[in-house]
Design a protein around this motif. Structure first.
Motif, PDB file in Angstrom:
ATOM      1  N   ASP A  32      33.879  47.632  47.621  1.00 32.89           N
ATOM      2  CA  ASP A  32      34.503  47.279  46.340  1.00 32.89           C
ATOM      3  C   ASP A  32      36.019  47.172  46.478  1.00 32.89           C
ATOM      4  O   ASP A  32      36.639  46.248  45.942  1.00 32.89           O
ATOM      5  CB  ASP A  32      34.154  48.319  45.262  1.00 32.89           C
ATOM      6  N   ILE A  33      36.606  48.128  47.204  1.00 32.41           N
ATOM      7  CA  ILE A  33      38.061  48.127  47.399  1.00 32.41           C
ATOM      8  C   ILE A  33      38.486  46.891  48.182  1.00 32.41           C
ATOM      9  O   ILE A  33      39.465  46.223  47.820  1.00 32.41           O
ATOM     10  CB  ILE A  33      38.516  49.423  48.106  1.00 32.41           C
ATOM     11  N   VAL A  34      37.754  46.570  49.241  1.00 31.41           N
ATOM     12  CA  VAL A  34      38.085  45.383  50.040  1.00 31.41           C
ATOM     13  C   VAL A  34      38.033  44.127  49.170  1.00 31.41           C
ATOM     14  O   VAL A  34      38.929  43.281  49.229  1.00 31.41           O
ATOM     15  CB  VAL A  34      37.145  45.255  51.255  1.00 31.41           C
ATOM     16  N   ASN A  35      37.010  44.016  48.339  1.00 30.16           N
ATOM     17  CA  ASN A  35      36.906  42.855  47.449  1.00 30.16           C
ATOM     18  C   ASN A  35      38.102  42.771  46.509  1.00 30.16           C
ATOM     19  O   ASN A  35      38.659  41.684  46.307  1.00 30.16           O
ATOM     20  CB  ASN A  35      35.605  42.903  46.644  1.00 30.16           C
ATOM     21  N   GLN A  36      38.492  43.905  45.944  1.00 30.23           N
ATOM     22  CA  GLN A  36      39.644  43.909  45.043  1.00 30.23           C
ATOM     23  C   GLN A  36      40.917  43.513  45.787  1.00 30.23           C
ATOM     24  O   GLN A  36      41.731  42.744  45.265  1.00 30.23           O
ATOM     25  CB  GLN A  36      39.819  45.283  44.399  1.00 30.23           C
ATOM     26  N   LEU A  37      41.097  44.046  46.988  1.00 29.85           N
ATOM     27  CA  LEU A  37      42.297  43.726  47.754  1.00 29.85           C
ATOM     28  C   LEU A  37      42.306  42.254  48.176  1.00 29.85           C
ATOM     29  O   LEU A  37      43.343  41.603  48.113  1.00 29.85           O
ATOM     30  CB  LEU A  37      42.413  44.639  48.982  1.00 29.85           C
ATOM     31  N   GLU A  38      41.146  41.747  48.583  1.00 31.03           N
ATOM     32  CA  GLU A  38      41.079  40.343  48.989  1.00 31.03           C
ATOM     33  C   GLU A  38      41.342  39.392  47.823  1.00 31.03           C
ATOM     34  O   GLU A  38      41.920  38.321  48.012  1.00 31.03           O
ATOM     35  CB  GLU A  38      39.710  40.032  49.601  1.00 31.03           C
ATOM     36  N   ASN A  39      40.923  39.811  46.631  1.00 28.07           N
ATOM     37  CA  ASN A  39      41.125  38.971  45.451  1.00 28.07           C
ATOM     38  C   ASN A  39      42.474  39.215  44.787  1.00 28.07           C
ATOM     39  O   ASN A  39      42.770  38.595  43.765  1.00 28.07           O
ATOM     40  CB  ASN A  39      39.998  39.203  44.445  1.00 28.07           C
ATOM     41  N   ALA A  40      43.263  40.106  45.360  1.00 23.96           N
ATOM     42  CA  ALA A  40      44.586  40.443  44.833  1.00 23.96           C
ATOM     43  C   ALA A  40      44.524  40.790  43.350  1.00 23.96           C
ATOM     44  O   ALA A  40      45.325  40.338  42.548  1.00 23.96           O
ATOM     45  CB  ALA A  40      45.576  39.310  45.092  1.00 23.96           C
ATOM     46  N   GLU A  41      43.519  41.616  43.016  1.00 23.31           N
ATOM     47  CA  GLU A  41      43.364  42.059  41.634  1.00 23.31           C
ATOM     48  C   GLU A  41      44.265  43.263  41.382  1.00 23.31           C
ATOM     49  O   GLU A  41      44.100  44.296  42.001  1.00 23.31           O
ATOM     50  CB  GLU A  41      41.914  42.453  41.361  1.00 23.31           C
ATOM     51  N   GLY A  42      45.223  43.122  40.485  1.00 25.51           N
ATOM     52  CA  GLY A  42      46.072  44.246  40.128  1.00 25.51           C
ATOM     53  C   GLY A  42      47.486  44.121  40.657  1.00 25.51           C
ATOM     54  O   GLY A  42      47.826  43.204  41.396  1.00 25.51           O
ATOM     55  N   SER A  43      48.279  45.100  40.255  1.00 25.39           N
ATOM     56  CA  SER A  43      49.683  45.125  40.651  1.00 25.39           C
ATOM     57  C   SER A  43      49.816  45.604  42.091  1.00 25.39           C
ATOM     58  O   SER A  43      48.859  46.112  42.690  1.00 25.39           O
ATOM     59  CB  SER A  43      50.452  46.085  39.729  1.00 25.39           C
ATOM     60  N   LEU A  88      44.833  51.526  46.081  1.00 28.89           N
ATOM     61  CA  LEU A  88      43.512  51.167  46.594  1.00 28.89           C
ATOM     62  C   LEU A  88      43.474  51.262  48.118  1.00 28.89           C
ATOM     63  O   LEU A  88      42.494  51.732  48.697  1.00 28.89           O
ATOM     64  CB  LEU A  88      43.117  49.759  46.146  1.00 28.89           C
ATOM     65  N   TYR A  89      44.538  50.791  48.752  1.00 30.09           N
ATOM     66  CA  TYR A  89      44.609  50.865  50.218  1.00 30.09           C
ATOM     67  C   TYR A  89      44.541  52.314  50.682  1.00 30.09           C
ATOM     68  O   TYR A  89      43.804  52.649  51.609  1.00 30.09           O
ATOM     69  CB  TYR A  89      45.884  50.188  50.723  1.00 30.09           C
ATOM     70  N   GLU A  90      45.297  53.181  50.026  1.00 28.06           N
ATOM     71  CA  GLU A  90      45.283  54.607  50.382  1.00 28.06           C
ATOM     72  C   GLU A  90      43.894  55.207  50.177  1.00 28.06           C
ATOM     73  O   GLU A  90      43.396  55.948  51.029  1.00 28.06           O
ATOM     74  CB  GLU A  90      46.302  55.381  49.546  1.00 28.06           C
ATOM     75  N   GLU A  91      43.267  54.868  49.056  1.00 26.78           N
ATOM     76  CA  GLU A  91      41.915  55.357  48.784  1.00 26.78           C
ATOM     77  C   GLU A  91      40.948  54.856  49.863  1.00 26.78           C
ATOM     78  O   GLU A  91      40.105  55.600  50.361  1.00 26.78           O
ATOM     79  CB  GLU A  91      41.455  54.890  47.405  1.00 26.78           C
ATOM     80  N   GLY A  92      41.091  53.599  50.229  1.00 24.49           N
ATOM     81  CA  GLY A  92      40.242  53.028  51.267  1.00 24.49           C
ATOM     82  C   GLY A  92      40.414  53.739  52.597  1.00 24.49           C
ATOM     83  O   GLY A  92      39.433  54.018  53.295  1.00 24.49           O
ATOM     84  N   MET A  93      41.639  54.020  52.968  1.00 24.37           N
ATOM     85  CA  MET A  93      41.890  54.704  54.239  1.00 24.37           C
ATOM     86  C   MET A  93      41.302  56.115  54.230  1.00 24.37           C
ATOM     87  O   MET A  93      40.773  56.581  55.238  1.00 24.37           O
ATOM     88  CB  MET A  93      43.385  54.738  54.545  1.00 24.37           C
ATOM     89  N   THR A  94      41.361  56.785  53.088  1.00 22.06           N
ATOM     90  CA  THR A  94      40.749  58.109  52.967  1.00 22.06           C
ATOM     91  C   THR A  94      39.242  58.005  53.148  1.00 22.06           C
ATOM     92  O   THR A  94      38.627  58.829  53.842  1.00 22.06           O
ATOM     93  CB  THR A  94      41.084  58.729  51.594  1.00 22.06           C
ATOM     94  N   LEU A  95      38.644  56.978  52.557  1.00 19.11           N
ATOM     95  CA  LEU A  95      37.205  56.769  52.709  1.00 19.11           C
ATOM     96  C   LEU A  95      36.839  56.439  54.153  1.00 19.11           C
ATOM     97  O   LEU A  95      35.824  56.914  54.668  1.00 19.11           O
ATOM     98  CB  LEU A  95      36.729  55.654  51.774  1.00 19.11           C
ATOM     99  N   VAL A  96      37.659  55.638  54.821  1.00 17.96           N
ATOM    100  CA  VAL A  96      37.414  55.299  56.231  1.00 17.96           C
ATOM    101  C   VAL A  96      37.413  56.578  57.076  1.00 17.96           C
ATOM    102  O   VAL A  96      36.518  56.783  57.906  1.00 17.96           O
ATOM    103  CB  VAL A  96      38.463  54.292  56.755  1.00 17.96           C
ATOM    104  N   GLN A  97      38.380  57.442  56.847  1.00 19.00           N
ATOM    105  CA  GLN A  97      38.451  58.691  57.610  1.00 19.00           C
ATOM    106  C   GLN A  97      37.227  59.562  57.342  1.00 19.00           C
ATOM    107  O   GLN A  97      36.668  60.162  58.266  1.00 19.00           O
ATOM    108  CB  GLN A  97      39.732  59.451  57.268  1.00 19.00           C
ATOM    109  N   SER A  98      36.795  59.613  56.093  1.00 16.92           N
ATOM    110  CA  SER A  98      35.604  60.376  55.743  1.00 16.92           C
ATOM    111  C   SER A  98      34.370  59.814  56.454  1.00 16.92           C
ATOM    112  O   SER A  98      33.567  60.563  57.020  1.00 16.92           O
ATOM    113  CB  SER A  98      35.394  60.353  54.228  1.00 16.92           C
TER     114      SER A  98
END
Length: 70
Positions: free
Chosen positions: A16-27, A34-44
């Motif tokens: 979901d985060i990748v889709n949002q980042l790829e679509n440039a949804e948001g400020s 989102l990137y930080e959240e994604g990196m935390t999930l990757v580490q987990s």
């Protein structure tokens, strides 16, 4: 956020985060968050995969040891 998220749930959130980042949804601030959240999930996920691999290795070793003893 990290509180032992199941692997499958973490992967879905990452998707979901990748889709949002790829679509440039948001400020830009939201994108960074989102990137930080994604990196935390990757580490987990990496920690969980390492634990799964260790479990599988241990189980395989136990089977091999049992087969060698027979």
């Amino acid at each position: 956020m990290e509180q032992s998220v199941r692997f499958e749930e973490a992967m879905q959130k990452l998707s979901d985060i990748v889709n949002q980042l790829e679509n440039a949804e948001g400020s830009l601030d939201e994108m960074i968050r989102l990137y930080e959240e994604g990196m935390t999930l990757v580490q987990s996920c990496e920690r969980q995969l390492d634990a799964y691999e260790a479990t599988i290795t241990r189980l395989n070793d136990a089977v091999e040891a049992k087969n060698d003893a027979e």
